[in-house]
Design a protein around this motif. Structure first.
Motif, PDB file in Angstrom:
ATOM      1  N   GLN A 154       8.357  -1.813  -3.965  1.00  0.00           N
ATOM      2  CA  GLN A 154       7.897  -3.079  -4.528  1.00  0.00           C
ATOM      3  C   GLN A 154       6.323  -3.347  -4.806  1.00  0.00           C
ATOM      4  O   GLN A 154       5.877  -4.153  -5.433  1.00  0.00           O
ATOM      5  N   SER A 155       5.597  -2.809  -3.817  1.00  0.00           N
ATOM      6  CA  SER A 155       4.201  -3.086  -3.586  1.00  0.00           C
ATOM      7  C   SER A 155       3.234  -1.958  -3.516  1.00  0.00           C
ATOM      8  O   SER A 155       3.768  -0.939  -3.235  1.00  0.00           O
ATOM      9  N   THR A 156       2.135  -2.165  -3.943  1.00  0.00           N
ATOM     10  CA  THR A 156       1.307  -0.817  -4.088  1.00  0.00           C
ATOM     11  C   THR A 156       0.986  -0.437  -2.827  1.00  0.00           C
ATOM     12  O   THR A 156       0.785   0.852  -2.481  1.00  0.00           O
ATOM     13  N   LYS A 157       0.932  -1.431  -1.564  1.00  0.00           N
ATOM     14  CA  LYS A 157       0.658  -1.175  -0.152  1.00  0.00           C
ATOM     15  C   LYS A 157       1.656  -0.034   0.339  1.00  0.00           C
ATOM     16  O   LYS A 157       1.435   0.866   0.911  1.00  0.00           O
ATOM     17  N   GLU A 158       2.910  -0.328  -0.006  1.00  0.00           N
ATOM     18  CA  GLU A 158       4.196   0.421   0.494  1.00  0.00           C
ATOM     19  C   GLU A 158       4.069   1.586  -0.083  1.00  0.00           C
ATOM     20  O   GLU A 158       4.540   2.673   0.366  1.00  0.00           O
ATOM     21  N   VAL A 159       3.461   1.694  -1.320  1.00  0.00           N
ATOM     22  CA  VAL A 159       3.531   3.169  -2.003  1.00  0.00           C
ATOM     23  C   VAL A 159       2.554   4.139  -1.486  1.00  0.00           C
ATOM     24  O   VAL A 159       2.682   5.126  -1.025  1.00  0.00           O
ATOM     25  N   TYR A 160       1.356   3.485  -1.047  1.00  0.00           N
ATOM     26  CA  TYR A 160       0.225   4.284  -0.591  1.00  0.00           C
ATOM     27  C   TYR A 160       0.566   4.483   1.049  1.00  0.00           C
ATOM     28  O   TYR A 160       0.279   5.634   1.592  1.00  0.00           O
ATOM     29  N   LYS A 161       1.536   3.758   1.482  1.00  0.00           N
ATOM     30  CA  LYS A 161       1.961   3.890   2.895  1.00  0.00           C
ATOM     31  C   LYS A 161       2.649   5.434   2.852  1.00  0.00           C
ATOM     32  O   LYS A 161       2.748   6.039   3.753  1.00  0.00           O
TER      33      LYS A 161
END
Length: 282
Positions: free
Chosen positions: A124-131
């Motif tokens: 749901q968030s960009t931060k989660e994607v990069y994580k």
């Protein structure tokens, strides 16, 4: 043997000119000449006779020309046969729903044609994607360009403008675009902390020394447009989200500010693989 040298040799033989061949191959005349001399040194033969009119193949050159064409055709056929068996044939791409819908779904057929079996992992968030990328749970990301870890390579796909979304009867609905000053006086419905658009807006308002009036904070799993329709305020969304908006009770207008946009990029820990996927998606 460097196959690029053979490509240069074949192009020179076809064009009968080193100058024309170097132009067609987008390399310098000097670089192509060095490649040809390298081939002549490797096989200890003269490949061309040179004159003011151009170049002509020698007998040795004719033999190498026919053999090189066959060799390059065989290498191309071999690469096609091995594509489905490569480890990189199976790739896991992390993205957020609106970006995946706009950029990934339409590219799936091209990726599959190149032998890639694609799994899209949604967050749901960009931060989660990069994580996911940094933890090795994804091979690539297609997401908003984010503050990058030094080990991450990224390549831009496109830039998306921000739009102010409001009810049709809103006082600003009749304008062609909305300024940041006008937006500062409006009740805002925004996603919770961690939203990159919210972070961009926060910085824009801080630079302008204007207040940002967040009246409703929405979780990533919630439908933000429902709050806008029901009169909780206005929101700011990117172009990819807007392209999927079908409500006849809402209107959207561009936010007029030089920083009112986001950049969509492919990111990977492996630059060569990232570049390959970028070419297929972009």
């Amino acid at each position: 043997m460097n196959t690029e040298f053979l490509v240069g040799f074949i192009e020179t033989a076809h064009m009968k000119s080193i100058a024309k061949a170097s132009e067609a191959l987008h390399i310098s005349h000097t670089a192509l000449s060095k490649q040809l001399r390298s081939l002549e040194k490797q096989f200890d033969v003269q490949l061309f006779t040179r004159s003011s009119q151009g170049v002509e193949l020698t007998e040795a050159g004719k033999i190498l020309y026919e053999s090189s064409r066959q060799l390059l055709d065989q290498l191309s056929d071999l690469e096609d046969k091995l594509k489905p068996l490569r480890a990189w044939g199976r790739i896991k791409i992390a993205s957020v729903p609106d970006i995946a819908t706009r950029y990934l779904v339409s590219a799936l057929s091209r990726l599959q044609d190149q032998g890639h079996e694609v799994e899209i992992v949604y967050r749901q968030s960009t931060k989660e994607v990069y994580k996911l990328l940094l933890e090795g749970e994804a091979d690539l990301t297609v997401a908003e360009r984010f503050s990058m870890h030094p080990s991450i390579w990224s390549g831009d796909i496109s830039q998306e403008a921000f739009y102010v979304v409001m009810p049709k009867d809103h006082p600003l609905a009749g304008q062609q675009e909305i300024s940041l000053v006008e937006l500062s006086g409006q009740p805002l419905v925004l996603y919770s902390l961690g939203c990159t658009i919210r972070a961009t807006l926060t910085q824009m308002f801080a630079d302008l020394k204007k207040p940002m009036n967040i009246t409703t904070e929405v979780g990533f799993s919630e439908v933000i447009l429902g709050y806008v329709v029901n009169g909780s305020g206005v929101t700011v969304l990117p172009e990819a989200f807007i392209s999927q908006m079908y409500s006849d009770r809402l209107v959207y207008r561009p936010l007029n500010h030089p920083d009112a946009h986001r950049t969509i990029a492919v990111a990977s820990l492996d630059q060569s693989k990232g570049q390959r996927i970028l070419r297929l998606i972009g």
